[in-house]
Write a protein that holds these residues in place. Structure first.
Motif, short mmCIF file in Angstrom:
data_model
loop_
_atom_site.label_atom_id
_atom_site.label_comp_id
_atom_site.label_asym_id
_atom_site.label_seq_id
_atom_site.Cartn_x
_atom_site.Cartn_y
_atom_site.Cartn_z
N ASN A 114 0.84 -1.20 0.00
CA ASN A 114 0.00 0.00 0.00
C ASN A 114 0.88 1.25 0.00
OD1 ASN A 114 0.84 0.44 2.77
ND2 ASN A 114 -0.62 -1.15 3.32
N GLU A 115 0.24 2.42 -0.13
CA GLU A 115 1.00 3.68 -0.23
C GLU A 115 1.78 3.99 1.04
OE1 GLU A 115 -2.52 4.28 -1.11
OE2 GLU A 115 -2.31 4.62 -3.29
N ALA A 118 4.98 2.23 0.92
CA ALA A 118 5.85 2.85 -0.10
C ALA A 118 6.46 4.15 0.44
CB ALA A 118 5.05 3.12 -1.37
N GLU A 146 4.81 10.63 -5.90
CA GLU A 146 4.02 9.44 -6.22
C GLU A 146 3.64 9.35 -7.69
OE1 GLU A 146 1.57 7.17 -3.64
OE2 GLU A 146 -0.22 7.95 -4.62
N GLY A 148 2.27 5.95 -8.43
CA GLY A 148 1.11 5.20 -7.94
C GLY A 148 1.13 3.75 -8.37
N PHE A 149 0.17 3.01 -7.86
CA PHE A 149 0.06 1.60 -8.24
C PHE A 149 -0.42 1.51 -9.69
CE2 PHE A 149 0.25 1.08 -3.68
CZ PHE A 149 1.09 -0.02 -3.58
N ARG A 150 0.18 0.61 -10.42
CA ARG A 150 -0.06 0.51 -11.85
C ARG A 150 -1.16 -0.50 -12.17
NH1 ARG A 150 4.56 3.14 -13.95
NH2 ARG A 150 4.04 2.48 -16.07
N PRO A 212 -0.94 4.05 -13.54
CA PRO A 212 -1.97 4.34 -12.53
C PRO A 212 -3.20 5.01 -13.17
CG PRO A 212 0.20 5.00 -11.78
CD PRO A 212 0.35 4.67 -13.22
N ASN A 232 -2.92 -3.52 -9.82
CA ASN A 232 -2.00 -2.96 -8.80
C ASN A 232 -0.67 -3.72 -8.77
OD1 ASN A 232 -3.62 -0.90 -7.64
ND2 ASN A 232 -4.82 -2.48 -6.59
N TYR A 235 4.46 -0.53 -7.92
CA TYR A 235 4.45 0.86 -7.48
C TYR A 235 5.80 1.43 -7.84
CZ TYR A 235 4.13 4.95 -4.38
OH TYR A 235 4.10 6.23 -3.87
N THR A 236 5.85 2.18 -8.92
CA THR A 236 7.14 2.76 -9.34
C THR A 236 7.12 4.25 -9.01
OG1 THR A 236 6.21 3.11 -11.54
CG2 THR A 236 7.43 1.08 -11.21
N SER A 277 -7.36 9.70 -7.42
CA SER A 277 -7.30 8.36 -7.99
C SER A 277 -8.68 7.73 -8.26
CB SER A 277 -6.47 7.47 -7.06
OG SER A 277 -6.25 6.24 -7.69
#
Ligand code: TK8
Length: 334
Positions: A114-115, A118, A146, A148-150, A212, A232, A235-236, A277
Motif C-alpha cells: 500500500n501507499e 511505499a 508518487e 502510484g500503483f499501476r 496508474p 495494482n 508501485y514505481t 485516484s
C-alpha cells in the motif's frame, strides 16, 4: 523630523537584511521536464515547488516546467541532466535502471502492499541509500513523488487472470524487469517511451499499457482503450532529479531551498493524486471502459507466478539491495 529619520533608518535596515538573505541567491531559471500532462497532480506539486523556491529566494529562482515529453523522454532528459545541459526532471525510476541497476528494486512486481508502506520505504533510510547511488552517476534526487500503483488497460478483452494476458501486445517501460514480468504472464511485451503510448494505442501498434488510473485519465489513454483491470502490480515512484554538475555551482542556501521545496511539492502532489485516484477511475468508467477486478486468490497466483522474476533479477539489482528492501518491509509489517 526625528520620527521620519528613525522610520527611514528602520526601513533601510530592513532592506539590507532582506538583501543579505537574497545575496546568497542568484537569478536561476530551472528548467524541469516531464512526460505527463500538466493536468496530472505532478502539475500541482510543481506549482507548490515553484512558489516555495520563489519565496525563499526573493523571486530570484524560478522553475519553468515543460510537459508531455516536450524536452524528450524520461531517459533523454535524465542524460541531459548528467551532462549539465538541463537542470531538472521528474521521471519514473524504471527507465533509469541501465544507469543505476539498484532502481530495479522498485520494478519488482507486488513489492509494496500500500501507499503507506511505499512512503515509509522511499522517505526513509532505504530511499537515502538509493539516492547515494543516483548521486554517484551525477544525479541529485531531491525527493520521491508518487506515480502510484499501476493498472493494466487494453483494447482487446477483459483481463481478470494471468492467462488473459496471453498474446496481448503490451507496452512496458524501457526496463528488463517489466519486460520479463509481462513475458512471464504470456504477453507480447514491447519497451517504449511514455510519449509514444497514445499513438501506439490509437494505431493499434499495441493493445495494452499499464499505468496508474490518474495517468490513464490525464494522458487520455481511456479514449483509445476498452478494458481496465485493477491489477495494482507495481508501485514505481517518481524521482525529482537535479543535475549534479549544475547543483555543484549552487550556494548552500540555493541547495537548501530546492531540497526543502521539493519536499513541500511532494506533500502537495501526494495529497492531490490520492484524492484524485478514485475520481479518475470513475471518469474512465464513465467513458465506457469495462472495469475488471482481480480476485484475492488470483492476486496470490500472480504473485507466485512473478517469483521467478525476483529470482532472475536479484543479481542485477544487487542481492544486498533486494534483501535490504525486504528487511525494511518486514520490519514495517511487524
Ligand atoms: C511519464 C512516465 C510515466 C511512467 C511510464 O514521463 O512511463 O509509464 O509511468 O509516469 O514516467
Amino acid at each position: 523630523m526625528k520620527k521620519t529619520l528613525l522610520a527611514s533608518m528602520v526601513a533601510l535596515l530592513g532592506m539590507s537584511v532582506a538583501m543579505s538573505a537574497n545575496a546568497e541567491f542568484k537569478t536561476r531559471n530551472i528548467r524541469l521536464s516531464n512526460g505527463l500532462a500538466q493536468t496530472h497532480p505532478v502539475g500541482n506539486g510543481v506549482k507548490t515547488f515553484d512558489a516555495c523556491v520563489q519565496e525563499k529566494s526573493g523571486g530570484k529562482m524560478k522553475i519553468t516546467a515543460f510537459w508531455s515529453s516536450a524536452l524528450g523522454d524520461d531517459l533523454q532528459a535524465t542524460q541531459a541532466l548528467r551532462s549539465g545541459v538541463q537542470e531538472a526532471v521528474i521521471t519514473s525510476s524504471s527507465p533509469l535502471v541501465g544507469l543505476v541497476p539498484a532502481l530495479g528494486v522498485f520494478d519488482l512486481p507486488f513489492l509494496f502492499a500500500n501507499e503507506k508502506e511505499a512512503d515509509a520505504v522511499v522517505d526513509g533510510d532505504f530511499g537515502k541509500f538509493i539516492n547515494e547511488k543516483l548521486d554517484a552517476v551525477g544525479l541529485v534526487n531531491l525527493a520521491y513523488w508518487e506515480n502510484g500503483f499501476r493498472n493494466l488497460s487494453n483494447s482487446k478483452k477483459p483481463v481478470a487472470k494471468w492467462e488473459d494476458f496471453d498474446g496481448m501486445k503490451i507496452r512496458v517501460m524501457q526496463n528488463n524487469i517489466f519486460l520479463d514480468t509481462f513475458k512471464n504472464m504470456g504477453a507480447n511485451a514491447t519497451p517504449m517511451a511514455f510519449g509514444e503510448i497514445f499513438s501506439g494505442l490509437e494505431t493499434k501498434a499495441i493493445d495494452a499499457q499499464e499505468n496508474p488510473f490518474v495517468t490513464i485519465d490525464t494522458s487520455k489513454f481511456y479514449e483509445v482503450q476498452k478494458y481496465i483491470s485493477v491489477t495494482n502490480h507495481a508501485y514505481t515512484p517518481f524521482l525529482v532529479l537535479f543535475s549534479k554538475p549544475i547543483w555543484n555551482t549552487y550556494s548552500a542556501e540555493e541547495k537548501a531551498a530546492l531540497s526543502e521545496c521539493a519536499v513541500k511539492g511532494r506533500d502537495e502532489e501526494r495529497k492531490v493524486i490520492r484524492a484524485l485516484s478514485q475520481q479518475s477511475l470513475a471518469k474512465i468508467k464513465a467513458a465506457g471502459l469495462q472495469v475488471n477486478e482481480i480476485s484475492p486468490e488470483e492476486h496470490k497466483r500472480m504473485l507466485s507466478k512473478a517469483q521467478v522474476v525476483y529470482d532472475k533479477h536479484k543479481a542485477t539489482i544487487g542481492p544486498d539491495v533486494v534483501e535490504r528492501v525486504q528487511k525494511t518491509l518486514a520490519d514495517l509489517r511487524k
